[in-house]
Scaffold this motif. Structure first.
Motif, PDB file in Angstrom:
ATOM      1  N   ALA A   1      -3.347   3.228  10.498  1.00 43.33           N
ATOM      2  CA  ALA A   1      -3.225   2.182  11.505  1.00 43.33           C
ATOM      3  C   ALA A   1      -2.779   0.860  10.883  1.00 43.33           C
ATOM      4  N   ASP A   2      -3.166   0.597   9.639  1.00 44.64           N
ATOM      5  CA  ASP A   2      -2.793  -0.686   9.039  1.00 44.64           C
ATOM      6  C   ASP A   2      -2.901  -0.591   7.525  1.00 44.64           C
ATOM      7  N   ILE A   3      -1.761  -0.580   6.872  1.00 47.90           N
ATOM      8  CA  ILE A   3      -1.736  -0.365   5.429  1.00 47.90           C
ATOM      9  C   ILE A   3      -2.323  -1.555   4.672  1.00 47.90           C
ATOM     10  N   SER A   4      -2.318  -2.743   5.290  1.00 46.75           N
ATOM     11  CA  SER A   4      -2.814  -3.901   4.546  1.00 46.75           C
ATOM     12  C   SER A   4      -4.339  -4.018   4.630  1.00 46.75           C
ATOM     13  N   ASN A   5      -4.989  -3.112   5.338  1.00 46.80           N
ATOM     14  CA  ASN A   5      -6.451  -3.057   5.352  1.00 46.80           C
ATOM     15  C   ASN A   5      -6.899  -2.157   4.193  1.00 46.80           C
ATOM     16  N   PRO A   6      -7.663  -2.734   3.241  1.00 46.44           N
ATOM     17  CA  PRO A   6      -8.001  -1.952   2.041  1.00 46.44           C
ATOM     18  C   PRO A   6      -8.771  -0.665   2.345  1.00 46.44           C
ATOM     19  N   PHE A   7      -9.504  -0.635   3.460  1.00 46.51           N
ATOM     20  CA  PHE A   7     -10.203   0.597   3.807  1.00 46.51           C
ATOM     21  C   PHE A   7      -9.197   1.736   3.986  1.00 46.51           C
ATOM     22  N   PHE A   8      -8.113   1.464   4.694  1.00 50.27           N
ATOM     23  CA  PHE A   8      -7.119   2.510   4.937  1.00 50.27           C
ATOM     24  C   PHE A   8      -6.290   2.797   3.684  1.00 50.27           C
ATOM     25  N   ALA A   9      -5.997   1.744   2.914  1.00 48.98           N
ATOM     26  CA  ALA A   9      -5.234   1.955   1.681  1.00 48.98           C
ATOM     27  C   ALA A   9      -6.034   2.860   0.743  1.00 48.98           C
TER      28      ALA A   9
ATOM     29  N   PRO B   1      -3.771  -4.311  -3.410  1.00 49.60           N
ATOM     30  CA  PRO B   1      -3.385  -5.036  -2.185  1.00 49.60           C
ATOM     31  C   PRO B   1      -2.016  -5.712  -2.283  1.00 49.60           C
ATOM     32  N   PHE B   2      -1.586  -6.055  -3.497  1.00 50.71           N
ATOM     33  CA  PHE B   2      -0.249  -6.650  -3.635  1.00 50.71           C
ATOM     34  C   PHE B   2       0.804  -5.682  -3.106  1.00 50.71           C
ATOM     35  N   PHE B   3       0.697  -4.419  -3.489  1.00 45.01           N
ATOM     36  CA  PHE B   3       1.682  -3.430  -3.054  1.00 45.01           C
ATOM     37  C   PHE B   3       1.499  -3.060  -1.584  1.00 45.01           C
ATOM     38  N   ALA B   4       0.237  -2.987  -1.145  1.00 52.16           N
ATOM     39  CA  ALA B   4      -0.014  -2.672   0.257  1.00 52.16           C
ATOM     40  C   ALA B   4       0.599  -3.760   1.140  1.00 52.16           C
ATOM     41  N   ASN B   5       0.462  -5.016   0.705  1.00 51.85           N
ATOM     42  CA  ASN B   5       1.009  -6.108   1.500  1.00 51.85           C
ATOM     43  C   ASN B   5       2.529  -6.153   1.444  1.00 51.85           C
ATOM     44  N   ILE B   6       3.082  -5.836   0.279  1.00 47.92           N
ATOM     45  CA  ILE B   6       4.543  -5.836   0.174  1.00 47.92           C
ATOM     46  C   ILE B   6       5.107  -4.678   1.007  1.00 47.92           C
ATOM     47  N   ALA B   7       4.363  -3.584   1.092  1.00 47.08           N
ATOM     48  CA  ALA B   7       4.797  -2.451   1.923  1.00 47.08           C
ATOM     49  C   ALA B   7       4.879  -2.894   3.377  1.00 47.08           C
ATOM     50  N   ARG B   8       3.924  -3.697   3.777  1.00 50.49           N
ATOM     51  CA  ARG B   8       3.915  -4.214   5.141  1.00 50.49           C
ATOM     52  C   ARG B   8       5.143  -5.089   5.407  1.00 50.49           C
TER      53      ARG B   8
ATOM     54  N   THR C   1       2.066  17.367  -0.854  1.00 50.73           N
ATOM     55  CA  THR C   1       2.491  15.984  -1.015  1.00 50.73           C
ATOM     56  C   THR C   1       2.245  15.244   0.290  1.00 50.73           C
ATOM     57  N   VAL C   2       1.895  13.972   0.182  1.00 48.61           N
ATOM     58  CA  VAL C   2       1.600  13.176   1.373  1.00 48.61           C
ATOM     59  C   VAL C   2       2.677  12.120   1.590  1.00 48.61           C
ATOM     60  N   ILE C   3       3.202  12.087   2.779  1.00 49.35           N
ATOM     61  CA  ILE C   3       4.133  11.027   3.165  1.00 49.35           C
ATOM     62  C   ILE C   3       3.395  10.114   4.128  1.00 49.35           C
ATOM     63  N   ILE C   4       3.461   8.813   3.867  1.00 47.17           N
ATOM     64  CA  ILE C   4       2.650   7.874   4.632  1.00 47.17           C
ATOM     65  C   ILE C   4       3.501   7.040   5.578  1.00 47.17           C
ATOM     66  N   GLY C   5       2.996   6.843   6.765  1.00 52.39           N
ATOM     67  CA  GLY C   5       3.618   5.900   7.676  1.00 52.39           C
ATOM     68  C   GLY C   5       2.537   4.983   8.206  1.00 52.39           C
ATOM     69  N   SER C   6       2.851   3.704   8.328  1.00 49.18           N
ATOM     70  CA  SER C   6       1.858   2.761   8.841  1.00 49.18           C
ATOM     71  C   SER C   6       2.335   2.272  10.193  1.00 49.18           C
ATOM     72  N   CYS C   7       1.405   2.024  11.110  1.00 51.07           N
ATOM     73  CA  CYS C   7       1.868   1.636  12.448  1.00 51.07           C
ATOM     74  C   CYS C   7       1.373   0.263  12.891  1.00 51.07           C
ATOM     75  N   ASP C   8       0.715  -0.462  11.975  1.00 50.77           N
ATOM     76  CA  ASP C   8       0.292  -1.836  12.308  1.00 50.77           C
ATOM     77  C   ASP C   8      -0.437  -1.928  13.635  1.00 50.77           C
ATOM     78  N   GLU C   9      -1.299  -0.976  13.915  1.00 46.44           N
ATOM     79  CA  GLU C   9      -2.082  -0.981  15.156  1.00 46.44           C
ATOM     80  C   GLU C   9      -1.181  -1.090  16.384  1.00 46.44           C
TER      81      GLU C   9
END
Lengths: 345, 345
Positions: free
Chosen positions: A72-80, B77-84, A96-104
């Protein structure tokens, strides 16, 4: 640079291409090839930097050994961090895992799911966002294997791995009440997602079960998209109201961070001006001047179990529904110290 | 649930399937269809929950409008944020981003690159990990468009977008020296990655240019894989040595977090026992009891420019090499306050 072929490896090893193929596909036991030869073949493959063609392989097997993870949100450390667990566990199982983030955002989530379906992932692990029920139904009806992670929809029967949010929130409230706090607020997202509703419900029940009358002004629901501004407004209101709270529960990491920053600005002292318990987990809870009490969600176990469930589905699609609610554990710290401990000072 | 087809939409709108296709592919101007009709078609598509088949589309155009983003460590978090940032910028340009994380491990990085090549991304944005030079060469020789982000290899000519790490580290050292500190340590990763070497070089030059003789014991290089343990050992050594440092620069976020946790354990007071400057950026630097001075890397600009370069490559592969080093900016906080400010107290 020409891509290394099985033939190149076979020539260098002095064996047949078929044998190389068996070894590199992990089927050497079927042909009873000696371990020495198998080892030699693997070494030459490594030396020549051989890269298996996953697509060709998957067209034959019908499997790509790839999992799509929608968070839901890659910049949230819980999800990262949960993504990291899912990756490690998948890797251990040859996926292998491919990741997509959807920013809620439900539209982005649709995009990601479609992009990944078209890229032939074997199945999905999904941290759903608000408004994505139709996507879950769509996957279900197309028989695409998936497991919902951390958030689920009670009205749609699916596999899921989630935290018991009602209980976690109840426990957070109870902990504060036992510490002598009576006026307790909750800051949550304005959302009709089930996990958020459960956090609100658990909090209210903890108050009710302990004879504390819930005040409307204690519950603040802010928009994810306008969090920074709305958290400040909510705190201003909370601090000024006639039923000013003595303690607050943050229902998410993002809310807590924004809250703590504003408390610093206002020079609010934790816990004597305001005690805190938070959901989410992050380094910042350890390193804040007053370490923050939080509900530790079983992050490792959540991620691992989601992978386990999905792989079971892939192996045997007819297996029954798998659903689990895991318990969060309250980690008590300075930020919610019992009143009796700091009142005497 | 049957998938909605162009025909379904055409029937409902009372127009031809071709017209629907034009409108949904954003080519309505070519056919001079009126805006009212175009709007109606889009509304019906939405209502029927129409999902374009990206793969079919991309097989026709030869483009998938998908970018593969390989990041070195998703839990940083630097990379998670840059991914965003990369996602947002790509989205603005009609591209979807698929993310793979390689945990600073070159084998995993190979896997991810192969998996994504086989899934036909148009190009890559890559935060390289140690030992992945051959992968970069491979992409180059196969003419697969890519841009290196944050880390690059000075011996391989590629497009890249990175921070001027030499200058950033020099500035960090200079800032401490100007604040009256003379014994200054650096904690870095044991790595032959160029960005890490540059951070070490900048630090050493800052000392040399200011007449401070560098002591071997001031530079600690720890392994990424064993960070938690090795940071503690390194700090124990640093604190006990005869040239005990008065200030320390952390070359990464991960090192800083582990360091700060251990300082708390040891009850080291920042900055009077030890002043701190760190690379990386995270909420925790703001919320630590003594806010941490850090080198702010131009995260937004790095991410946006990487997308910009890649899209230029996709449009015109013959365009020349694009390389940029951006400046980091020191954000001075309490943790590196000039000695004169706290000595008087």
């Amino acid at each position: 640079m020409k891509k290394t072929s099985l033939k190149d490896i076979a020539q260098k090893a002095g064996v047949s291409t078929a044998l190389v193929s068996y070894v590199l596909n992990g089927k050497e036991k079927e042909t009873r090839v000696g371990e020495a030869i198998a080892k030699k073949i693997r070494e030459i493959a490594k030396e020549l930097n051989y890269q298996p063609n996953h697509l060709a392989k998957s067209l034959r097997s019908g499997k790509t050994h790839t999992i799509g993870l929608i968070i839901a949100d890659i910049s949230n450390p819980f999800f990262a961090n949960i993504a990291r667990v899912v990756e490690d566990e998948a890797k251990r199982n040859g996926y292998t895992v491919i990741i997509g983030s959807c920013d809620e955002n439900a539209d982005k989530s649709w995009d990601m799911i479609n992009v990944l379906i078209n890229r032939q992932v074997d199945g999905f692990i999904i941290v759903s966002c608000e408004g994505s029920e139709n996507q879950v139904k769509y996957l279900k009806e197309r028989n695409i294997p998936f497991v919902l992670l951390d958030r689920h929809f009670p009205d749609i029967q699916t596999d899921f791995v989630a935290t018991n949010n009602y209980k976690a929130s109840y426990d957070a409230g109870l902990h504060l009440i036992r510490g002598g706090y009576e006026k307790i607020g909750l800051m949550a997202y304005k959302s009709n997602m089930y996990h958020m509703e459960e956090r609100i419900r658990g909090y209210k029940h903890a108050l009710a079960d302990n004879g504390i009358e819930f005040q409307k002004s204690w519950l603040k629901e802010v928009k994810f998209d306008a969090m920074e501004r709305e958290v400040k407004v909510a705190i201003d209101e909370i601090m000024k109201s006639e039923h000013r709270v003595e303690a607050i529960i943050f229902a998410t990491y993002g809310l807590a961070i924004n809250g703590l920053k504003y408390f610093n600005e206002l020079k609010v002292k934790v816990p004597s001006d305001l005690a805190i318990v938070s959901f989410g987990q992050a380094e910042v809870f350890d390193l804040y001047y007053c370490p923050i009490t939080f509900m530790r969600q079983p992050l490792e176990n959540l991620g691992k179990t989601a992978v386990e469930y999905l792989l079971k589905n892939l192996k045997n699609p007819e297996e029954g529904m798998k659903q689990i609610l895991m318990e969060a554990r309250l980690i008590p710290r300075e930020s919610s110290k019992a009143k009796s401990e700091w009142l005497v000072k």
